[in-house]
Each structure stands twice: as structure tokens, then as C-alpha cells.
Design a protein around this motif. Structure first.
Motif, PDB file in Angstrom:
ATOM      1  N   LEU A  60     -21.338 -68.701  54.123  1.00  0.00           N
ATOM      2  CA  LEU A  60     -20.135 -67.936  54.157  1.00  0.00           C
ATOM      3  C   LEU A  60     -20.406 -66.649  53.424  1.00  0.00           C
ATOM      4  O   LEU A  60     -21.355 -66.314  52.490  1.00  0.00           O
ATOM      5  CB  LEU A  60     -19.123 -68.725  53.067  1.00  0.00           C
ATOM      6  CG  LEU A  60     -17.777 -67.894  52.562  1.00  0.00           C
ATOM      7  CD1 LEU A  60     -16.940 -68.034  53.899  1.00  0.00           C
ATOM      8  CD2 LEU A  60     -17.178 -68.647  51.509  1.00  0.00           C
ATOM      9  N   ASP A  61     -19.735 -65.572  54.309  1.00  0.00           N
ATOM     10  CA  ASP A  61     -19.710 -64.141  53.845  1.00  0.00           C
ATOM     11  C   ASP A  61     -18.938 -63.971  52.679  1.00  0.00           C
ATOM     12  O   ASP A  61     -17.863 -63.372  52.878  1.00  0.00           O
ATOM     13  CB  ASP A  61     -19.498 -63.313  55.041  1.00  0.00           C
ATOM     14  CG  ASP A  61     -19.631 -61.742  54.699  1.00  0.00           C
ATOM     15  OD1 ASP A  61     -20.170 -61.358  53.371  1.00  0.00           O
ATOM     16  OD2 ASP A  61     -19.752 -61.176  55.703  1.00  0.00           O
ATOM     17  N   VAL A  62     -19.360 -64.293  51.298  1.00  0.00           N
ATOM     18  CA  VAL A  62     -18.672 -64.163  50.382  1.00  0.00           C
ATOM     19  C   VAL A  62     -18.035 -62.767  49.849  1.00  0.00           C
ATOM     20  O   VAL A  62     -17.262 -62.342  49.314  1.00  0.00           O
ATOM     21  CB  VAL A  62     -19.488 -64.778  48.925  1.00  0.00           C
ATOM     22  CG1 VAL A  62     -18.578 -64.841  47.761  1.00  0.00           C
ATOM     23  CG2 VAL A  62     -19.551 -66.151  49.186  1.00  0.00           C
ATOM     24  N   LYS A  63     -19.105 -61.859  50.296  1.00  0.00           N
ATOM     25  CA  LYS A  63     -18.923 -60.352  50.167  1.00  0.00           C
ATOM     26  C   LYS A  63     -17.635 -60.009  50.687  1.00  0.00           C
ATOM     27  O   LYS A  63     -16.919 -59.263  50.277  1.00  0.00           O
ATOM     28  CB  LYS A  63     -20.272 -59.321  50.332  1.00  0.00           C
ATOM     29  CG  LYS A  63     -21.350 -59.639  49.510  1.00  0.00           C
ATOM     30  CD  LYS A  63     -22.583 -58.534  50.029  1.00  0.00           C
ATOM     31  CE  LYS A  63     -23.617 -58.673  49.120  1.00  0.00           C
ATOM     32  NZ  LYS A  63     -24.668 -57.670  49.666  1.00  0.00           N
ATOM     33  N   ALA A  64     -17.589 -60.292  52.052  1.00  0.00           N
ATOM     34  CA  ALA A  64     -16.250 -60.081  52.790  1.00  0.00           C
ATOM     35  C   ALA A  64     -15.205 -60.527  52.210  1.00  0.00           C
ATOM     36  O   ALA A  64     -14.157 -59.794  52.067  1.00  0.00           O
ATOM     37  CB  ALA A  64     -16.381 -60.555  54.135  1.00  0.00           C
ATOM     38  N   VAL A  65     -15.106 -61.952  51.713  1.00  0.00           N
ATOM     39  CA  VAL A  65     -14.000 -62.620  51.165  1.00  0.00           C
ATOM     40  C   VAL A  65     -13.606 -61.796  49.860  1.00  0.00           C
ATOM     41  O   VAL A  65     -12.364 -61.605  49.499  1.00  0.00           O
ATOM     42  CB  VAL A  65     -14.338 -63.937  50.801  1.00  0.00           C
ATOM     43  CG1 VAL A  65     -13.299 -64.647  50.008  1.00  0.00           C
ATOM     44  CG2 VAL A  65     -14.805 -64.746  52.191  1.00  0.00           C
ATOM     45  N   CYS A  66     -14.699 -61.696  49.140  1.00  0.00           N
ATOM     46  CA  CYS A  66     -14.285 -60.886  47.565  1.00  0.00           C
ATOM     47  C   CYS A  66     -13.712 -59.579  48.091  1.00  0.00           C
ATOM     48  O   CYS A  66     -12.714 -58.691  47.156  1.00  0.00           O
ATOM     49  CB  CYS A  66     -15.419 -60.673  46.840  1.00  0.00           C
ATOM     50  SG  CYS A  66     -15.916 -62.548  46.118  1.00  0.00           S
ATOM     51  N   LYS A  67     -14.090 -58.923  48.923  1.00  0.00           N
ATOM     52  CA  LYS A  67     -13.760 -57.599  49.433  1.00  0.00           C
ATOM     53  C   LYS A  67     -12.124 -57.464  49.820  1.00  0.00           C
ATOM     54  O   LYS A  67     -11.283 -56.706  49.053  1.00  0.00           O
ATOM     55  CB  LYS A  67     -14.586 -56.734  50.437  1.00  0.00           C
ATOM     56  CG  LYS A  67     -14.029 -55.579  50.893  1.00  0.00           C
ATOM     57  CD  LYS A  67     -14.754 -55.100  51.975  1.00  0.00           C
ATOM     58  CE  LYS A  67     -14.362 -53.305  52.270  1.00  0.00           C
ATOM     59  NZ  LYS A  67     -13.000 -53.374  52.721  1.00  0.00           N
ATOM     60  N   ALA A  68     -11.845 -58.517  50.538  1.00  0.00           N
ATOM     61  CA  ALA A  68     -10.426 -58.663  50.762  1.00  0.00           C
ATOM     62  C   ALA A  68      -9.596 -58.975  49.711  1.00  0.00           C
ATOM     63  O   ALA A  68      -8.509 -58.756  49.639  1.00  0.00           O
ATOM     64  CB  ALA A  68     -10.217 -60.042  51.683  1.00  0.00           C
ATOM     65  N   MET A  69     -10.295 -59.694  48.554  1.00  0.00           N
ATOM     66  CA  MET A  69      -9.265 -60.220  47.349  1.00  0.00           C
ATOM     67  C   MET A  69      -9.125 -59.122  46.707  1.00  0.00           C
ATOM     68  O   MET A  69      -7.870 -58.772  46.047  1.00  0.00           O
ATOM     69  CB  MET A  69     -10.421 -61.227  46.670  1.00  0.00           C
ATOM     70  CG  MET A  69     -10.574 -62.569  47.188  1.00  0.00           C
ATOM     71  SD  MET A  69     -11.693 -63.637  46.232  1.00  0.00           S
ATOM     72  CE  MET A  69     -10.605 -64.143  45.050  1.00  0.00           C
ATOM     73  N   ARG A  70      -9.950 -57.974  46.762  1.00  0.00           N
ATOM     74  CA  ARG A  70      -9.887 -56.502  46.075  1.00  0.00           C
ATOM     75  C   ARG A  70      -8.717 -55.857  46.651  1.00  0.00           C
ATOM     76  O   ARG A  70      -7.927 -55.131  46.100  1.00  0.00           O
ATOM     77  CB  ARG A  70     -11.125 -55.813  46.004  1.00  0.00           C
ATOM     78  CG  ARG A  70     -12.209 -56.370  45.306  1.00  0.00           C
ATOM     79  CD  ARG A  70     -13.159 -55.531  45.447  1.00  0.00           C
ATOM     80  NE  ARG A  70     -14.475 -56.136  44.682  1.00  0.00           N
ATOM     81  CZ  ARG A  70     -14.854 -55.849  43.229  1.00  0.00           C
ATOM     82  NH1 ARG A  70     -14.026 -55.013  42.740  1.00  0.00           N
ATOM     83  NH2 ARG A  70     -15.801 -56.416  42.742  1.00  0.00           N
ATOM     84  N   ASP A  71      -8.210 -56.180  47.934  1.00  0.00           N
ATOM     85  CA  ASP A  71      -7.030 -55.623  48.421  1.00  0.00           C
ATOM     86  C   ASP A  71      -5.759 -56.160  48.217  1.00  0.00           C
ATOM     87  O   ASP A  71      -4.721 -55.342  47.948  1.00  0.00           O
ATOM     88  CB  ASP A  71      -7.204 -55.727  50.199  1.00  0.00           C
ATOM     89  CG  ASP A  71      -8.555 -54.835  50.613  1.00  0.00           C
ATOM     90  OD1 ASP A  71      -8.821 -53.741  49.915  1.00  0.00           O
ATOM     91  OD2 ASP A  71      -8.923 -55.123  51.688  1.00  0.00           O
TER      92      ASP A  71
END
Length: 402
Positions: free
Chosen positions: A250-261
């Protein structure tokens, strides 16, 4: 003149030891071993990526070994439990009741009584549960801490296991939530939060991102008419780990970036509400191995069978009998041999008298000898506790945190 012989480890290194040293520590095979440094590394990485303000909970059902739970108690912000025994584990680890959520569609009368008396958050999943919780609260003289687990009105694809979105035993359908809120108000019981669990074992970042986005929008809709602020919202987890060839982490960096949005919008609209991310397998799954010993080798009609002292009674998931539609091999190696030696195709089976007891089908391994160690990786979650340990009355496996 004396000679000093240096023992050079071969094969797997795990928790600072080779597999022979692990077996010595366990005292026998089969055993599960969990690497605390790997758990720490996963949590550190996740904390570095998650936006500030998100609380991280561990779902005990993924691995309820007491040593693992106690170790995680100082590294996560709370626990999610699915039984009174798991609740007791969380409390014994020193976790405050307010940081424990108790979910499950079939909580017994005794489960609910103990949960209310302990002060943990009870995630009700039906009108019956709500009425029983409020009645027990009056009986015990303890105001229950109630959350509603919501069965969302959206469905998400690419999830290894869907936990909501259609007809399901989990949670309360969205359109039934208003009636439960009115009943809570009539019974003079406050609402602590909402719990939305859409699925698990997802390896697609875009799927997790969309599920979280829709979950937040659903929370906004449900919270818009509430007279009091919510204390927390549990947005589930869903983060998966790769088990089989061809799967990508899983690309966790992409998920967490979206969470920051979306997190700032959640904090603005629900400033007194704590968002919770609930993870289990993702925190411990890759930090565990299952080890058994080769006790026999045989050839039947041209096929080689590696027979071990372990099997599906210890590790049902690796055998393919824990929800897999198509049986696929977990990553399996011979732990005491280097990877680059002569290889052969074989089937790795357990010691049970059933054709279901297979740890690996038609797999290529280094040349196997009796006494070798078969190691099943990705075994830190849903291993020992998710298996029929008493089937055929063989000894149970050892567990250790190293």
C-alpha cells in the motif's frame, strides 16, 4: 595451539537471531515469533506520515498475544476490542477505558455488563444492543459511553474483506441512525462518537483515500443535527499488507497526504472531536513468522511432499482456509538455508490427516532435509488466535516476542 570456531548463521535473520537460535529460545517447534523492532519501525514510519491530530488505535483481534498488547500499549493511543477478554487485555495493559472501543455484532449480556462497568466505549450495532446497554447502565448506576457503529451507504471495491456498504451484520444502516439517536436522547444517554468501518486488507491507495473521504462526508451529515459535540469518530483502517506474488505494498504516503487535505476541514467543523485510525494487521502482520520443522520427506506419484510438525491447526490463514476464495501460498522459505542453493519443487504440508492441511502448494525451495526449519512469513496477524488449535489434539505452538 587452540582453534576457535565461529558459527556463521545461514538463512533467515529475525529479531537479531537466526532461526536455530529462535528455536532454542522457543524450546520446541512449531512456534510464532514477533519482532518488536519491526513493530516499532512500522509505527515510527506511520507516525512520521500521519497528520497531527489523528489518534492511532490497535485492533487487538489481529494479534491478541498479551506481550504484544502490552508492548503496543505504550506506542499507540488506544485499542479496539471485539470481546470481553480482549477488553480485559487492553485494561490490564494500563490503557484508560476512554481509549478503548468495544465493537462486534453479537455482544453478550455479560460482555455489555462488563464493558459498561469498566467505562469503555461500547459501539452499539443494533437497536437491541442500544436498549440493553441503556438498561444495564441504569441497573449498574453507571452512565454508559455509547458510540454507534454505522454501516455506510457507500460501497468500496478492491477491499480484501468488505465490512459494510450493503446488507451486513456489522453496524447500523445509515437510514436507521436517526431513530437510534432519538432513542438515545429519550433514554437520556449521550452519544460519544461514530464508528465507520468500510473494509480491511486493502492495498489500493486510491480505494482507501476514497473510502476515507466518503466516511468523513458521512460523519458531517450525521453530526449536523446533534445537540452535543462528538468526543471521537473512528474512521476504521483498511490498510493491507502484501501476502502473495504480484501484490504491491500500500502507498501509505499517498493515503496520509490525502488525510492532510481533509483533516483540517474535519477539525474546523468538529473541533472537539478526535479522529481515530484503527489498524491491526498493518501494524503487526509483517513483524511475525511461523516456524515448524521438517519431520519427513516422501515422493508420491512423482511429487515431493515436505511433511512438517505444524499445519493449519496453528496457521489457518497460511493453509488457505481463512477466507481465501482461491488458495495462494504465503511467502515460505527454508529458514536455515541460503536462498542461492539448488532448488526443487515440492508441496509443504502439515501433520494433520486432512488434505486441507497445506502450507504451500507446488513451491520452489532449496533442497529440503529432515530437520530443516520451514518459515512462513507475514504471520504476525490472524495466525495462532485465528486457527483451530485443538483440531486433532496436537500440541499448541509457542508464541514469543523477540
Amino acid at each position: 595451539m587452540s582453534l576457535t570456531f565461529i558459527r556463521r548463521p545461514l538463512g533467515l535473520q529475525f529479531g537479531g537471531m537466526d532461526v536455530g537460535q529462535l528455536a532454542d529460545r522457543a524450546g520446541r517447534t512449531p512456534f510464532f515469533a514477533y519482532d518488536r523492532s519491526a513493530i516499532d519501525a512500522r509505527i515510527r514510519e506511520l507516525r512520521s506520515l500521519l497528520p497531527c491530530g489523528i489518534h492511532l488505535h490497535y485492533s487487538i483481534k489481529s494479534n491478541p498475544m498479551p506481550a504484544v498488547v502490552h508492548y503496543l500499549a505504550t506506542r499507540v493511543d488506544g485499542f479496539d476490542v471485539a470481546s470481553a477478554q480482549e477488553m480485559a487485555l487492553a485494561l490490564d495493559a494500563g490503557t484508560t477505558p476512554a481509549a478503548i472501543g468495544f465493537a462486534g455484532p453479537g455482544k453478550s449480556h455479560d460482555d455489555l455488563r462488563r464493558a459498561i462497568a469498566s467505562g469503555v466505549n461500547v459501539h452499539v450495532e443494533s437497536q437491541t444492543q442500544l436498549r440493553l446497554v441503556t438498561a444495564l447502565g441504569w441497573e449498574l448506576g453507571v452512565p454508559p459511553s455509547v458510540a454507534i457503529r454505522v454501516n455506510p451507504d457507500f460501497q468500496i471495491g478492491h477491499s480484501g474483506m468488505r465490512m459494510g456498504g450493503g446488507a451486513a451484520p456489522f453496524g447500523v444502516d445509515v437510514d436507521q441512525v436517526p431513530a437510534l439517536l432519538r432513542e438515545l436522547e429519550a433514554r437520556e444517554v449521550g452519544l460519544a462518537g461514530f464508528h465507520i468501518f468500510w473494509g480491511s486488507q486493502c492495498l489500493h491507495a486510491t480505494t482507501v483515500i476514497e473510502a476515507q473521504r466518503q466516511s468523513v462526508e458521512l460523519i458531517f451529515r450525521l453530526a449536523s443535527t446533534l445537540p452535543q459535540p462528538l468526543r471521537f469518530v473512528n474512521l476504521g483502517g483498511g490498510f493491507g499488507i502484501p501476502y502473495f506474488p504480484g501484490e504491491t505494498p500500500l502507498d501509505v504516503k499517498a493515503v496520509c497526504k490525502a488525510m492532510r487535505d481533509w483533516l483540517p476541514r474535519l477539525c474546523e467543523r468538529l473541533p472537539e472531536t478526535t479522529p481515530i485510525l484503527e489498524l491491526g494487521r498493518y501494524l503487526v502482520g509483517e513483524a511475525g513468522i511461523y516456524v515448524c520443522r521438517v519431520i519427513d520427506l516422501k515422493v508420491s506419484r512423482g511429487k515431493t511432499f515436505v511433511i512438517t510438525d505444524g499445519g493449519m491447526h496453528h496457521h489457518l490463514a497460511a493453509s488457505g482456509n481463512f477466507g481465501q476464495v482461491l488458495r495462494r501460498n504465503f511467502p515460505v522459505i527454508i529458514g536455515n538455508r541460503p536462498e542461492g542453493v539448488t532448488r526443487e519443487r515440492c508441496h509443504v504440508v502439515g501433520c494433520l490427516c486432512t488434505p486441507l492441511d497445506r502450507l504451500a502448494d507446488d513451491i520452489e525451495l532449496p533442497e529440503v532435509h529432515i530437520g530443516d526449519f520451514v518459515v512462513v512469513k507475514q504471520s504476525g496477524a490472524y495466525g495462532r488466535s485465528a486457527s483451530p488449535l485443538r483440531f486433532l489434539s496436537h500440541p499448541e505452538p509457542v508464541e514469543m516476542l523477540v
